[in-house]
Design an enzyme around this catalytic site. Sequence first.
Site, PDB file in Angstrom:
ATOM      1  N   THR A  51       0.645   0.275  12.208  1.00 10.94           N
ATOM      2  CA  THR A  51       0.265   0.264  13.621  1.00 10.94           C
ATOM      3  C   THR A  51      -0.137   1.648  14.102  1.00 10.94           C
ATOM      4  OG1 THR A  51       1.629  -1.630  14.109  1.00 10.94           O
ATOM      5  CG2 THR A  51       1.191  -0.178  15.939  1.00 10.94           C
ATOM      6  N   THR A  66       5.700   0.098  10.444  1.00 15.80           N
ATOM      7  CA  THR A  66       7.148   0.059  10.708  1.00 15.80           C
ATOM      8  C   THR A  66       7.854  -1.033   9.903  1.00 15.80           C
ATOM      9  OG1 THR A  66       6.883  -1.486  12.561  1.00 15.80           O
ATOM     10  CG2 THR A  66       6.848   0.873  13.092  1.00 15.80           C
ATOM     11  N   ASP A  67       7.103  -2.080   9.513  1.00 14.57           N
ATOM     12  CA  ASP A  67       7.784  -3.287   9.043  1.00 14.57           C
ATOM     13  C   ASP A  67       8.495  -3.142   7.698  1.00 14.57           C
ATOM     14  OD1 ASP A  67       7.303  -4.679  11.335  1.00 14.57           O
ATOM     15  OD2 ASP A  67       5.505  -5.685  10.603  1.00 14.57           O
TER      16      ASP A  67
HETATM   17  C1  SIN Z   1       3.913  -1.719  12.587  1.00 11.76           C
HETATM   18  O1  SIN Z   1       3.500  -0.710  12.013  1.00 11.76           O
HETATM   19  O2  SIN Z   1       4.623  -1.624  13.618  1.00 11.76           O
HETATM   20  C2  SIN Z   1       3.617  -3.110  12.141  1.00 11.76           C
HETATM   21  C3  SIN Z   1       2.573  -3.214  11.125  1.00 11.76           C
HETATM   22  C4  SIN Z   1       2.962  -2.558   9.848  1.00 11.76           C
HETATM   23  O3  SIN Z   1       4.140  -2.540   9.486  1.00 11.76           O
HETATM   24  O4  SIN Z   1       2.050  -2.091   9.146  1.00 11.76           O
END
Ligand code: SIN
Length: 319
Positions: A17, A98-99
């Site tokens: 993200t 983040t995931d």
């Molecule tokens: C995010 O980064 O918050 C979600 C998408 C990802 O993990 O690439």
Amino acid sequence: MQSQQPTTVVVLGTGGTIAGTAARADDNVGYRAAQLGVDALVDTLRGALPDGVTLETEQVAQLNSKDMTHAVWAALAHRVAAHLARAEVAGIVVTHGTDTLEETACFLQRLLAPAKPVVLTCAMRPATSLLADGPQNLRDAITVAAHAGARGVVAVVAGAVHGALDVRKAHTYRLDAFASGDAGPIGRVEEGRLRRLRDWPAGTALGLAVLGDDAARWPRVEIVASHAGADDGVVDALVVQGVDGLVVAATGGGSVHEALEAALVRAQDTGVAVLRASRVGAGPLLPRDDDVLPAASGLTPAQARVELLLQLLARRAAP
Ligand code: SIN
């Protein structure tokens, strides 16, 4: 002659993200991750870099981290190790989704246990958001990567520095989405300065050699969950398919439904490696006299899967 402090920080892009774009600046959910290259992310910091730091960038991957693959992990580990070996490099920043950040952090720490800092960072809002959090997180991550004496793999998010084996995503939406469980953060970045609260991550590196040269041939390690109504079907099916390792996401302090536990013991008896981790998200596994399955205390189930995968790779690579 006085030795020169290394000042180069290498920023490796992998997507997420933090590199995402949305059709509308107020849309922090319906956006597309991994749209901007790492150079564009770094460009947002022109004029706001820590003093004396020179940046280099490299795009290692461009994906939504939910789609992370073993092949990308292997490529990332090799690029991180190559840059760390350069005398002029103070540290590495990895921009990441983040995931699965907690898995990549665990993977790099157990594999490399680096003597220089490797700092993962991310964002909860896309780069085109009205109030994007990515630039500040990236700036803070560079501060930590350039910090004299910093070492090990950490994640820097919302001003907190989390250790690689402690960090976990703990909220689906808040900007401050990560936690370190009972361990608490290693430090905080405040106004461009690191305030350290406890020691950097340490440990013995398993070494890049355990990865081999073909990620498609890594052991198969799956996660099964203990829950009300669990039975032995999933485990038995995975054993028939030839699974190499099983992590059980245990309830509470490490308990497993009796039907699932019986199946896991049977799997273990046939040579499948089994590891327990708590699905709660914080707190240790609590040892009991009648434990029959080994425990990975303090790791999330997804991190325990990384641990088991690396243990199996190391076992395979052993002479
Ligand atoms: C995010 O980064 O918050 C979600 C998408 C990802 O993990 O690439």
